[in-house]
Design an enzyme around this catalytic site. Structure first.
Site, PDB file in Angstrom:
ATOM      1  N   ASP A  57      32.298 -23.673  41.383  1.00 30.13           N
ATOM      2  CA  ASP A  57      33.244 -23.687  42.494  1.00 30.13           C
ATOM      3  C   ASP A  57      33.580 -25.150  42.775  1.00 30.13           C
ATOM      4  OD1 ASP A  57      34.614 -23.646  44.878  1.00 30.13           O
ATOM      5  OD2 ASP A  57      33.065 -22.589  46.018  1.00 30.13           O
ATOM      6  N   GLN A  60      35.676 -28.181  46.763  1.00 26.19           N
ATOM      7  CA  GLN A  60      35.477 -29.426  47.502  1.00 26.19           C
ATOM      8  C   GLN A  60      35.500 -30.652  46.595  1.00 26.19           C
ATOM      9  OE1 GLN A  60      35.417 -29.631  50.801  1.00 26.19           O
ATOM     10  NE2 GLN A  60      35.505 -27.409  51.039  1.00 26.19           N
ATOM     11  N   LYS A  72      43.260 -27.608  49.653  1.00 24.97           N
ATOM     12  CA  LYS A  72      42.343 -28.720  49.926  1.00 24.97           C
ATOM     13  C   LYS A  72      42.753 -29.984  49.165  1.00 24.97           C
ATOM     14  CE  LYS A  72      38.559 -25.414  50.537  1.00 24.97           C
ATOM     15  NZ  LYS A  72      38.448 -25.401  52.003  1.00 24.97           N
ATOM     16  N   HIS A 125      29.337 -21.271  49.303  1.00 21.09           N
ATOM     17  CA  HIS A 125      30.340 -20.651  50.159  1.00 21.09           C
ATOM     18  C   HIS A 125      30.318 -19.152  49.885  1.00 21.09           C
ATOM     19  CE1 HIS A 125      34.405 -19.601  51.580  1.00 21.09           C
ATOM     20  NE2 HIS A 125      34.441 -20.761  52.221  1.00 21.09           N
TER      21      HIS A 125
END
Length: 407
Positions: free
Chosen positions: A203, A206, A229, A125
């Site tokens: 990261d 997700q 999220k 990302h």
């Protein structure tokens, strides 16, 4: 906490936003990788705080502020426990993006010098690329791209081995890709990087909602994620850092709360994590993130992931034979399916689905380098959450077929 057996209809009752119509059609929300919907308990947590418990934290001595401070720090403990961290390694941020910038400016900028290398995977990302480009410009360090296999959308560990060298000071990599759902071999990456003295920034934006994370077991140096999220509101997130590393890092922002003493002769800072939390924090967001985690801990997560995997399989089975449709880097069992259709712009598909009440994502997904590697201008991404149903997927398949017929 008692974990309830997974039941999607019971889960959906917790999410009031799902019970609405869009463009005259019942909402089918398939964009949870962008942001999740919020359960009632999280919404109530925010409302209750502002309606009866609103006060600043770590300031003053009256009852409201004392209570807010206790709840704020208890929320930090809840989040730390959720990822297997010690509480002194858990820093509140606005989200993964701010956390990555904090690491870049407070850690990397202090240790990098000309000729050092920052190794970044091609599937990242933008939030895990741009901060490193900025710090590379500031220090003279070099960005090194770790390319993907464009057919399978996987990272090749043999390529990683060839790129990793004594000049590599930092590796930036997603735990799970936001576009394809690829789960990277984080544990092996960390072990290999540490073998040459490099640190690893993960990261987890997700992954946090789909995996049980234990940052100590994976030996992550830094792990970041966003609350929105994870069924929590926007504007709150967390940065985990190994406590010794955080303590050695200088503050990034200056202001109230993160100081012990201020004079015109100089300032002394408090210890980590408080020294990274200048100013009034997002108290309601922190409490709501802890509430979202408490809610999720009460769900049969294994059952939820099996449910998501079955919906993904249903979706793939329904669209894989559509003429000119190509699924990108399919990862069996993941929560996302990305695809493009030859001769059809991705935004046209998204618009036609929206007209039928179906919310999906189209575009480059804040992953321009990945799109370039795949040789496409963008794609459609369908992302599934534990509150989606088989009927949602049926409606989506039918809508995609109708859209292809029209276009």
């Amino acid at each position: 906490m008692t974990t309830r057996p997974f039941n999607v209809e019971a889960i959906r009752c917790d999410f009031p936003s799902l019970d609405q119509c869009v463009n005259g059609q019942p909402l089918v929300y398939l964009d949870s990788a962008a942001t999740s919907q919020k359960p009632l308990t999280v919404i109530k947590c925010i409302t209750d705080y502002y309606s009866g418990a609103n006060a600043n934290v770590h300031r003053g001595s009256h009852s409201l502020t004392a209570s807010a401070t206790q709840r704020f720090e208890s929320a930090r403990q809840t989040v730390a426990d959720f990822i297997g961290a010690s509480v002194d390694g858990m820093v509140w941020t606005r989200g993964a993006t701010e956390a990555l910038n904090l690491i870049a400016q407070s850690y990397a900028r202090q240790i990098l010098k000309e000729g050092d290398e920052i190794l970044i995977s091609e599937m990242e990302h933008h939030a895990n690329i741009v901060p490193w480009q900025i710090v590379a410009e500031q220090t003279g360090a070099k960005i090194v791209k770790w390319p993907i296999d464009p057919v399978h959308c996987q990272l090749d560990m043999s390529v990683f081995d060839s790129l990793l060298n004594p000049r590599t000071k930092l590796v930036a990599v997603a735990h799970i890709s936001n576009v394809t759902g690829t789960r990277n071999p984080i544990e092996a990456i960390i072990k290999k990087a540490h073998g040459l003295g490099a640190i690893v920034v993960v990261d987890g934006a997700q992954a946090i909602v789909h995996e049980r994370i234990n940052v100590k077991e994976m030996d992550a140096d830094f792990y970041v994620f966003s609350g929105h999220k994870l069924f929590a509101p926007a504007g709150i997130g967390a940065l985990y850092g190994k406590p010794a590393m955080l303590e050695a890092m200088p503050p990034w922002h200056g202001g109230g709360k993160m100081v012990e003493n201020v004079s015109f002769e100089g300032t002394t800072y408090t210890s980590s994590p408080a020294k990274f939390e200048a100013g009034t924090p997002n108290v309601a967001g922190a409490l709501a993130l802890a509430e979202a985690i408490t809610w999720l801990n009460g769900v049969d997560r294994d059952g939820a992931e099996k449910h998501i995997a079955s919906l993904q399989a249903q979706l793939v089975d329904g669209i894989q034979n559509i003429e000119d449709l190509s699924i990108i880097g399919l990862q069996a069992g993941a929560s996302v399916v990305a695809f493009h259709i030859d001769g059809v712009h991705h935004s046209d598909i998204a618009t036609l689905l929206d007209q039928q009440g179906i919310a999906i994502r189209s575009g480059q997904h804040c992953a321009h380098p990945l799109m370039d590697a795949l040789g496409i201008s963008g794609c459609v991404r369908i992302s599934i959450a534990l509150y989606n149903t088989s009927d949602d997927i049926k409606h989506c398949i039918t809508a995609i077929q109708k859209a292809c017929d029209l276009l």
